[in-house]
Design an enzyme around this catalytic site. Structure first.
Site, PDB file in Angstrom:
ATOM      1  N   ASP A  71       1.724 -97.615  49.617  1.00 13.32           N
ATOM      2  CA  ASP A  71       2.793 -98.243  51.417  1.00 13.32           C
ATOM      3  C   ASP A  71       3.682 -96.908  51.126  1.00 13.32           C
ATOM      4  OD1 ASP A  71       1.335-100.178  52.860  1.00 13.32           O
ATOM      5  OD2 ASP A  71       2.013-101.664  50.562  1.00 13.32           O
ATOM      6  N   ASP A 147       1.990-116.312  44.584  1.00 15.98           N
ATOM      7  CA  ASP A 147       2.027-115.712  43.192  1.00 15.98           C
ATOM      8  C   ASP A 147       2.828-116.155  42.392  1.00 15.98           C
ATOM      9  OD1 ASP A 147      -0.727-114.366  45.361  1.00 15.98           O
ATOM     10  OD2 ASP A 147       0.176-112.413  45.027  1.00 15.98           O
ATOM     11  N   CYS A 381      -4.555 -79.330  44.003  1.00 19.33           N
ATOM     12  CA  CYS A 381      -3.824 -79.737  42.957  1.00 19.33           C
ATOM     13  C   CYS A 381      -5.574 -79.543  42.290  1.00 19.33           C
ATOM     14  CB  CYS A 381      -3.362 -81.182  42.582  1.00 19.33           C
ATOM     15  SG  CYS A 381      -2.229 -81.580  40.525  1.00 19.33           S
ATOM     16  N   GLY A 383      -8.137 -79.429  42.626  1.00 14.81           N
ATOM     17  CA  GLY A 383      -8.840 -78.409  43.422  1.00 14.81           C
ATOM     18  C   GLY A 383      -8.644 -77.093  44.198  1.00 14.81           C
ATOM     19  N   GLN A 385      -7.031 -76.128  40.363  1.00 10.96           N
ATOM     20  CA  GLN A 385      -8.242 -75.053  39.053  1.00 10.96           C
ATOM     21  C   GLN A 385      -8.912 -75.334  39.501  1.00 10.96           C
ATOM     22  OE1 GLN A 385      -6.326 -79.206  36.679  1.00 10.96           O
ATOM     23  NE2 GLN A 385      -4.400 -78.560  37.257  1.00 10.96           N
ATOM     24  N   HIS A 506       0.621 -81.273  45.876  1.00 12.57           N
ATOM     25  CA  HIS A 506       0.356 -82.388  46.897  1.00 12.57           C
ATOM     26  C   HIS A 506       0.843 -81.677  48.122  1.00 12.57           C
ATOM     27  CE1 HIS A 506      -2.236 -84.441  44.345  1.00 12.57           C
ATOM     28  NE2 HIS A 506      -1.391 -83.640  43.085  1.00 12.57           N
ATOM     29  N   GLU A 508      -0.299 -83.191  50.619  1.00  7.95           N
ATOM     30  CA  GLU A 508      -0.179 -83.798  51.636  1.00  7.95           C
ATOM     31  C   GLU A 508       0.495 -85.038  51.952  1.00  7.95           C
ATOM     32  OE1 GLU A 508      -2.099 -83.148  48.906  1.00  7.95           O
ATOM     33  OE2 GLU A 508      -2.207 -85.131  47.920  1.00  7.95           O
TER      34      GLU A 508
HETATM   35  N1  GLN Z   1      -6.074 -83.025  36.101  1.00 12.06           N
HETATM   36  C1  GLN Z   1      -5.124 -82.217  36.512  1.00 12.06           C
HETATM   37  C2  GLN Z   1      -3.534 -82.393  35.107  1.00 12.06           C
HETATM   38  O1  GLN Z   1      -3.259 -82.697  35.158  1.00 12.06           O
HETATM   39  C3  GLN Z   1      -4.920 -82.407  37.682  1.00 12.06           C
HETATM   40  C4  GLN Z   1      -3.992 -82.946  38.565  1.00 12.06           C
HETATM   41  C5  GLN Z   1      -3.549 -84.142  39.264  1.00 12.06           C
HETATM   42  O2  GLN Z   1      -5.389 -82.800  40.297  1.00 12.06           O
HETATM   43  N2  GLN Z   1      -3.424 -84.388  40.495  1.00 12.06           N
HETATM   44  O3  GLN Z   1      -3.182 -80.966  35.640  1.00 12.06           O
END
Ligand code: GLN
Length: 548
Positions: A71, A147, A381, A383, A385, A506, A508
């Site tokens: 959120d 809850d 990230c 992606g 690698q 990231h 995004e």
């Molecule tokens: N698993 C990978 C790392 O720890 C990439 C992590 C991710 O994509 N947030 O570096």
């Protein structure tokens, strides 16, 4: 002095409290006020960092490195200036961890430690810390009234309302009005009961925001007003938005929610200045083209698992006046036999972040397809690698190349833990939050961002292994950006390709509908060109920096 708006929910979960809170933020910013957001989550995990995206959707990362509820992503996307921090998300676990640590230190001087007052005091302290000096704090309480886990939070809110006084704090309660097809009626009883639950604790809601699939007739509104003890003009209809979640603020404006809040909290109504927002709505409602982007991930069944990636793609589309359709492709189903069928016809491919080995070979196959078929590609990230592994395997011929996350014994650990990370326990070892990235001249990233340095958010343990950098670069992999402090590779690109960018961070998390992240904006522009359409004239306009 900060004014506080608590947002609670009744009847059902998943009613859209997050989007409603975010929309209220947009409205108040539109009146020229500063806004801060906060989410209180009653579950016991200290933060969502260790929760599976299958359970709870994406983990959103703030600039200061907090792993938070998704959120918070809505709050940042809907507002222009709210900067969320570690104080913007509290769980019961985080509150209790704090109290138990104090108890162990002897800070309670031998007193019995109890939910009231110790837990409730800690919650009120957390709420005040979250305000960060803004004119308004919009504080959303997760879960549904009734809850068990939420009770201490509601009790703390009751006390908070008393302490702050009537003109300084209020409650908006989001509820659901079901429609019974057999009797052709909208039913108010569940909402009455959820308000009764609030009143049992001593909280009287000031605004009743009613999620409904159909318009609420006046008599239903009157009934809700009478039985829930809310002024008739404060019963708000929140119908499903037809085109986009970004239409919700407009729906609230039309019913005077901004005025109701300002009047209730005794703040001047300054007149809404939302030109940018209305211009955005125009673009959203009138797309001139369509593109399809494949998202190759592990958690594709659950839309919320890649929430910010989906949103950033859609934002790129807003800029180009194009509607973005996302084809979710399960990485596990992707192999050399299926790749043509699963990725055929898409105009761009994204490989998002992730943890663990499952689906890795499929993601690497998707990168190969994007590279060889010249389909615009953005790696995020994990992606990135995968993009490095793919290049090492298929261009340099290092067949065993891998990340040590997936193969400890590879001769070509092109992705590896850095020396200062080795041997550390899981958790607390990640590169989390904003880190600087210096963009190289003559790169796609530099051109997209239009500045020399950006700050981008991270959440990972493994890094590009600089031992292999010279050979990878000699073979054509372009290093687009590095972290200046530690010389860590943050971006790789290919320049003999229409658009191939992969980033260790990231992007995004920093995209907004009115300010799409440059890398997503350019991905969509490239996707339009791949489809054979001119990318919008606007996408060649001067780039907006994504932060410095
Ligand atoms: N698993 C990978 C790392 O720890 C990439 C992590 C991710 O994509 N947030 O570096």
């Amino acid at each position: 002095m900060t004014k506080y708006i608590f947002v609670t929910g009744g009847v059902l979960s998943s009613l859209g409290k997050g989007l409603t809170s975010a929309s209220i933020g947009l409205l108040l910013e539109g009146h020229g006020y500063t806004v801060q957001h906060q989410k209180l989550d009653p579950y016991l995990n200290v933060d969502p960092g260790t929760m599976s995206p299958f359970q709870h959707g994406e983990v959103y990362v703030t600039e200061d490195g907090a792993e938070t509820d998704l959120d918070l992503g809505h709050y940042e996307r809907f507002t222009e200036n709210a900067v969320l921090t570690k104080d913007s998300n509290y769980t019961s676990g985080k509150i209790y961890a704090h109290i138990i640590a104090k108890e162990r230190r002897g800070d309670y001087l031998g007193r019995t430690v109890q939910v009231i007052p110790h837990v409730t005091d800690a919650i009120k302290e957390a709420v005040r810390a979250g305000a960060g000096g803004a004119d308004f704090l919009i504080c959303e309480l997760g879960g549904t009234v009734g809850d068990i886990e939420g009770l201490p939070f509601l009790e703390a809110i009751r006390q908070f309302l008393l302490e702050e006084g009537r003109v300084n704090a209020m409650v908006a309660h989001l509820t659901y009005i079901p429609y019974l097809h057999t009797s052709e009626e909208l039913k108010t009883k569940p909402s009455q009961h959820s308000v009764m639950k609030l009143r049992e604790i001593g909280i009287l809601p000031d605004l009743l925001i009613c999620r409904t699939e159909r318009p609420l007739p006046d008599e239903v509104k009157s009934k809700l007003s009478l039985f829930c003890n809310v002024a008739p003009e404060h019963v708000i209809e929140e119908q499903d938005v037809p085109v986009s979640i970004y239409e919700l603020p407009q729906m609230l404006i039309e019913q005077g929610v901004d005025r109701a809040i300002l009047e209730r909290l005794d703040k001047p109504v300054r007149g809404l200045a939302l030109e940018k927002y209305y211009a955005l709505l125009e673009r959203i409602r009138n797309p001139k083209a369509h593109v399809e982007v494949a998202l190759v991930g592990k958690y594709v069944e659950l839309g919320d698992a890649y929430k910010s990636v989906n949103e950033a793609l859609v934002h790129g589309g807003f800029h180009a006046e194009a509607k973005v359709r996302i084809r979710r492709v399960s990485a596990e189903k992707l192999n050399p036999e299926t790749v043509g069928e699963l990725l055929g016809g898409v105009h761009a491919i994204i490989v998002p972040g992730g943890f663990g080995k499952r689906g890795i070979e499929g993601k690497i196959e998707a990168v190969r397809w994007a590279r060889e078929q010249r389909v615009p590609f953005l790696g995020l990230c994990l992606g990135m690698q995968c993009a490095v592994i793919e290049y090492a395997r298929n261009v340099l011929g290092w067949e065993q190349a891998n990340s040590t996350e997936f193969d400890q014994d590879t001769d070509y650990p092109v992705i590896d833990l850095m020396p200062d990370q080795e041997g550390l326990e899981k958790g607390g070892t990640m590169r989390l939050g904003g880190y600087r990235c210096a963009l190289r001249a003559d790169t796609i990233s530099r051109k997209a961002d239009g500045v020399e340095r950006v700050s981008e958010r991270h959440r990972h343990r493994y890094e590009f292994n600089n031992k292999f950098r010279t050979e990878l670069v000699a073979a054509g992999l372009v290093v687009g950006g590095t972290n200046p402090e530690r010389d860590l590779v943050e971006i790789v690109e290919l320049h003999d390709h229409p658009y191939f960018v992969a980033v260790q961070f990231h992007p995004e998390f920093k995209s907004k509908p009115t300010r799409p992240h440059p890398l997503f904006r350019e991905l969509i522009a490239a996707a339009l060109e791949h489809k054979g359409l001119p990318s919008s004239a606007e996408s060649t306009s001067p780039a907006e920096p994504s932060g410095a």
